[in-house]
Design a protein around this motif. Structure first.
Motif, PDB file in Angstrom:
ATOM      1  N   ASP A 172       0.847  -1.196   0.000  1.00  0.00           N
ATOM      2  CA  ASP A 172       0.000   0.000   0.000  1.00  0.00           C
ATOM      3  C   ASP A 172       0.882   1.244   0.000  1.00  0.00           C
ATOM      4  N   GLY A 173       1.007   1.863  -1.167  1.00  0.00           N
ATOM      5  CA  GLY A 173       1.848   3.037  -1.294  1.00  0.00           C
ATOM      6  C   GLY A 173       1.298   4.261  -0.605  1.00  0.00           C
ATOM      7  N   PHE A 174      -0.006   4.336  -0.394  1.00  0.00           N
ATOM      8  CA  PHE A 174      -0.563   5.477   0.312  1.00  0.00           C
ATOM      9  C   PHE A 174      -0.025   5.539   1.739  1.00  0.00           C
ATOM     10  N   THR A 178      -1.959  12.448  -5.702  1.00  0.00           N
ATOM     11  CA  THR A 178      -0.796  13.242  -5.323  1.00  0.00           C
ATOM     12  C   THR A 178      -1.009  13.962  -4.007  1.00  0.00           C
ATOM     13  N   VAL A 179      -2.128  14.656  -3.855  1.00  0.00           N
ATOM     14  CA  VAL A 179      -2.337  15.413  -2.609  1.00  0.00           C
ATOM     15  C   VAL A 179      -2.552  14.483  -1.431  1.00  0.00           C
ATOM     16  N   LEU A 180      -3.180  13.336  -1.659  1.00  0.00           N
ATOM     17  CA  LEU A 180      -3.406  12.415  -0.549  1.00  0.00           C
ATOM     18  C   LEU A 180      -2.095  11.815  -0.052  1.00  0.00           C
ATOM     19  N   GLY A 229       1.914  11.659   9.136  1.00  0.00           N
ATOM     20  CA  GLY A 229       2.530  10.525   9.830  1.00  0.00           C
ATOM     21  C   GLY A 229       1.856   9.198   9.593  1.00  0.00           C
ATOM     22  N   ALA A 230       1.049   9.092   8.539  1.00  0.00           N
ATOM     23  CA  ALA A 230       0.320   7.845   8.266  1.00  0.00           C
ATOM     24  C   ALA A 230       1.200   6.851   7.537  1.00  0.00           C
ATOM     25  N   VAL A 231       2.282   6.472   8.189  1.00  0.00           N
ATOM     26  CA  VAL A 231       3.215   5.472   7.684  1.00  0.00           C
ATOM     27  C   VAL A 231       3.402   4.432   8.778  1.00  0.00           C
ATOM     28  N   PRO A 232       4.016   3.284   8.463  1.00  0.00           N
ATOM     29  CA  PRO A 232       4.177   2.253   9.495  1.00  0.00           C
ATOM     30  C   PRO A 232       4.907   2.782  10.731  1.00  0.00           C
ATOM     31  N   GLU A 233       4.459   2.294  11.884  1.00  0.00           N
ATOM     32  CA  GLU A 233       5.039   2.706  13.154  1.00  0.00           C
ATOM     33  C   GLU A 233       6.554   2.534  13.132  1.00  0.00           C
ATOM     34  N   GLY A 234       7.265   3.595  13.502  1.00  0.00           N
ATOM     35  CA  GLY A 234       8.717   3.540  13.550  1.00  0.00           C
ATOM     36  C   GLY A 234       9.409   3.944  12.269  1.00  0.00           C
ATOM     37  N   SER A 235       8.671   4.105  11.182  1.00  0.00           N
ATOM     38  CA  SER A 235       9.268   4.487   9.906  1.00  0.00           C
ATOM     39  C   SER A 235       9.278   6.004   9.753  1.00  0.00           C
TER      40      SER A 235
END
Length: 785
Positions: free
Chosen positions: A629-631, A663-665, A673-679
């Motif tokens: 999931d690239g988003f 693109t904006v999303l 900060g909606a990326v995997p925890e710790g990344s």
């Protein structure tokens, strides 16, 4: 399977198609076609295929680099020169300029104004009006129309929700020219008088399915119901990956690995087949091996074992297959390659009279039952009444007949001039000899009522599966029973007003939950939506149910406590969990925007209900779990079989987003900060949780130098010496020429407010993507004044 599950050879020409693995589907084969001089015009590679990247690692490139460009109308020249080019056209499908209807035309409303009984009577008349140019078998086109409807709907697969009858895609390449769809061009042409009579009020997509229903009813099979409302496409879908093969029906070995493990999201066993090879796997007439393929294929199309047996046995109660003579030397090109004077029809038959008893469609010559236009469970009685021996059709195809001349005068010829024995396909015998299928087949043989109910329900599911929730079903024959595969949602007892929405926001604000936690949870719920089959989304609040709650991409350890808190707020305020979840996500976006200096009010549409675990088809939902999931910049694959940005575009396409919205999303989700925890990949901001242009500013910075540090991961160093780390899903917004132009728009000094406004609009689009109930209610309210 249907009455013509075999295939015709494709001839000397072959298509151009890439390869793909996992669940990404952003390309499809292109069709060879005749140019003005009768030769094969060069074709442009269709949408980018991630697997073409394997070329750099010793794979073969599927693009014909040597083919000159005949004319700009023959395809995308850039795609021919750069086959690994990212295809963003799949994010701009179905543009208004391509649609012939007047602005504001409401097809479902037009359909509901039809007298459906009159429409069905018109279709019924067509079914028994045999044409000289295409005479009807046994005096009716009923079985022919069932096959047409089946093959229109049967392309659906649960892996990505693509395919199905919903847009009438059978009218376009490649489906109109698939070997398994041979002669269905005639079935659709026979229905033209009906389409002509009702025009825009009856879509081809609805007409094709409705004709299948009417066919059943005229032959004595009471259907479960019919729902209209399918809106026609006016262009072929170029976002469906049909397989890695470069030619039709070549055995399908390329789509398998290991012990006949079929690649995702594919369902059919070979390119150009709807389900399985009726002669057996790769033409081997082994019923037990065929059964294995049937189990796998039908399950990937959303059917369990009982539904599978019911569909095959019910479909093969009617009609026959066609293999009157040799295929080679007799059958012409498919519709997309046929000469222009054939007016869109293909497979011209030079054998005998080329029609009637001389018809060659599949190469198989099988009639299953004694009464091929009567609804009964005779198929199962015949399946068990005889022992079977292998034989060849006049076309050389492998099929089965009773031993010792059994039943030799029981089955009528299609023109009633003579009789012969019943016959079966290898895939039919699988229903007897496979232990699971066999038990069901025996039950259906002995219990006609059970068979009839199972078949009626399975046929309705087959032809309506991709329509989605009940709010998208129109007409007087919509069943009153809401089935679990429709993903039912209980209507809320309370639709919150402004005061209640504010109460939820106040509770969220004092809950201690962070912007990042709330955005992650709301996005995880809403972004599960698939525009392909209208499943998923925030409505129903299934993010708190299995299997979604445990999906790895959703970070259960992170969102679990958030869900618990939101459930408590929902109980306190009397607002459903699903509405509470979206309100909380909206509050987080509003706070993040305000903290960035651009106050906004995120629009909210209330009225979501909460689904129960019993209303959730866990097995089919498991197929919806993202593997990449690239988003959310999430790619756990140990080996990157294909570049992740292709999966990002594919996911955007499934959600129904445009390139600017994607693109904006992505840019907004990174700084929130909606990326995997710790990344920290892609989180290029000092103020995580603030909605800013920081990601876009970084990706368009001309002084930052980037280098690859691992497969799919990169390190950038700014002019000030600051390190940035990112993935291909980050860097593509600076490296791809089309996406860079969009990033530049939103990174510009004058775009601060525009970026926030456009992010909010795209966010709301995703949050409301599954609100067909609200949109229908709004339309009906307007119609009622």
């Amino acid at each position: 399977m249907s009455a013509e599950d075999k295939n015709l050879p494709h001839g000397e020409e072959s298509t151009t198609v890439g390869e793909m693995n996992d669940t990404v589907a952003v390309g499809q084969p292109t069709e060879p076609r005749a140019d003005a001089d009768g030769g094969a015009a060069p074709t442009a590679a269709a949408a980018d295929n991630p697997q073409t990247a394997a070329e750099a690692e010793g794979g073969t490139c599927p693009v014909a680099h040597g083919a000159p460009l005949a004319h700009p109308t023959s395809g995308d020249a850039n795609q021919q020169w750069w086959p690994n080019r990212l295809n963003l056209k799949i994010l701009a499908k179905d543009q208004p300029v391509q649609r012939p209807e007047d602005a504001g035309f409401d097809y479902p409303a037009a359909f509901e104004k039809l007298d459906l009984a009159e429409v069905k009577a018109t279709i019924a008349e067509v079914l028994t009006t045999s044409k000289d140019w295409w005479p009807a078998d046994f005096g009716t086109y009923g079985p022919f129309m069932i096959r047409m409807a089946w093959h229109s709907a049967g392309t659906y697969r649960v892996g990505d929700g693509r395919g199905g009858a919903g847009e009438g895609q059978q009218r376009f390449a490649p489906l109109n020219s698939w070997p398994d769809n041979a002669s269905l061009d005639k079935a659709r042409r026979l229905l033209w008088p009906v389409k002509k009579k009702y025009g825009q009020s009856l879509s081809w997509a609805d007409l094709i399915v409705l004709a299948g229903n009417v066919a059943h009813e005229t032959m004595g099979m009471p259907t479960f119901g019919f729902s209209g409302g399918r809106i026609d496409a006016y262009e072929p879908a170029d976002d469906v990956y049909w397989g890695p093969e470069t030619e039709w029906t070549n055995g399908g070995a390329e789509r398998y690995k290991g012990e006949r493990e079929l690649d995702n999201p594919l369902a059919a066993v070979e390119m150009g087949l709807i389900y399985v090879n009726p002669e057996g796997p790769e033409g081997e007439p082994d019923p037990l091996k065929s059964a294995k393929d049937i189990h796998e294929t039908f399950s990937r199309m959303g059917m369990n074992a009982e539904e599978t047996v019911a569909l095959i046995g019910g479909g093969h109660t009617f009609g026959k297959t066609h293999g009157a003579g040799p295929v080679e030397g007799n059958i012409g090109a498919e519709p997309e390659a046929a000469d222009i004077e054939q007016m869109g029809l293909g497979w011209k038959n030079a054998y005998g009279e080329g029609k009637g008893r001389d018809t060659i469609t599949s190469g198989l010559e099988v009639t299953w039952t004694y009464h091929p236009t009567r609804w009964d469970n005779e198929f199962f009685h015949i399946l068990y009444a005889y022992e079977w021996e292998l034989m060849e059709s006049p076309a050389g195809a492998k099929q089965w007949r009773p031993v010792n001349g059994g039943g030799s005068d029981m089955v009528p010829e299609s023109d009633f001039q003579g009789r012969r024995e019943p016959r079966m396909l290898t895939s039919d015998l699988a229903l007897r000899f496979d232990p699971v299928f066999g038990e069901i087949s025996k039950r259906f043989k002995d219990d006609f009522a059970a068979f009839q109910d199972a078949y009626a329900r399975a046929w309705f599911k087959l032809t309506h599966r991709d329509m989605g929730p009940i709010a998208r079903h129109y007409g007087p024959e919509v069943p009153s029973e809401e089935l679990v595969w429709m993903d039912p949602v209980t209507a809320p007892e309370n639709v919150p007003g402004d005061a209640e929405v504010q109460a939820v926001k106040d509770a969220v604000a004092s809950s201690g939950l962070s912007v990042t936690e709330l955005v992650k949870t709301a996005w995880a719920a809403a972004s599960s939506f698939r525009s392909s089959d209208k499943r998923g989304g925030a409505n129903g609040g299934r993010i708190r149910l299995e299997p979604q709650r445990s999906w790895e991409v959703n970070e259960p350890a992170v969102i679990g406590p958030v869900i618990t808190t939101l459930e408590q707020i929902a109980e306190q305020t009397g607002v459903t969990f699903a509405d509470t979840l979206v309100i909380a996500g909206n509050w987080a976006v509003e706070k993040a925007a305000a903290d960035g200096g651009v106050p906004v009010s995120v629009p909210f549409t209330p009225g979501r209900g909460d689904a129960t675990q019993e209303q959730t088809d866990e097995e089919s939902f498991r197929h919806m779990e993202p593997k990449i999931d690239g988003f959310r910049n999430w790619d756990p694959r140990p080996s990157k079989q294909f570049p992740s940005e292709f999966a990002l575009v594919d996911r955007a396409n499934l959600i129904g987003l445009s390139a600017p919205e994607m693109t904006v999303l992505v840019a907004g989700l990174r700084v929130l900060g909606a990326v995997p925890e710790g990344s920290t990949d892609g989180v290029w901001t000092e103020n995580v949780g603030v909605l800013s242009q920081d990601f876009l500013t970084a990706i368009t910075d001309i002084d930052t130098q980037w280098e690859k540090v691992a497969e799919g991961r990169y390190r950038g160093v700014t002019a000030e010496g600051k390190e940035l780390f990112g993935t291909r899903d980050d860097l593509v917004f600076g490296s791809n020429s089309e996406l860079r132009t969009l990033s530049e728009v939103y990174a510009a000094d004058d775009a601060k407010e525009k970026f926030v406004r456009d992010f909010v609009a795209a966010w709301v689009k995703v949050m409301d993507a599954d609100r067909f109930d609200a949109r229908r209610a709004a339309k009906e309210s307007v119609a009622q004044g």
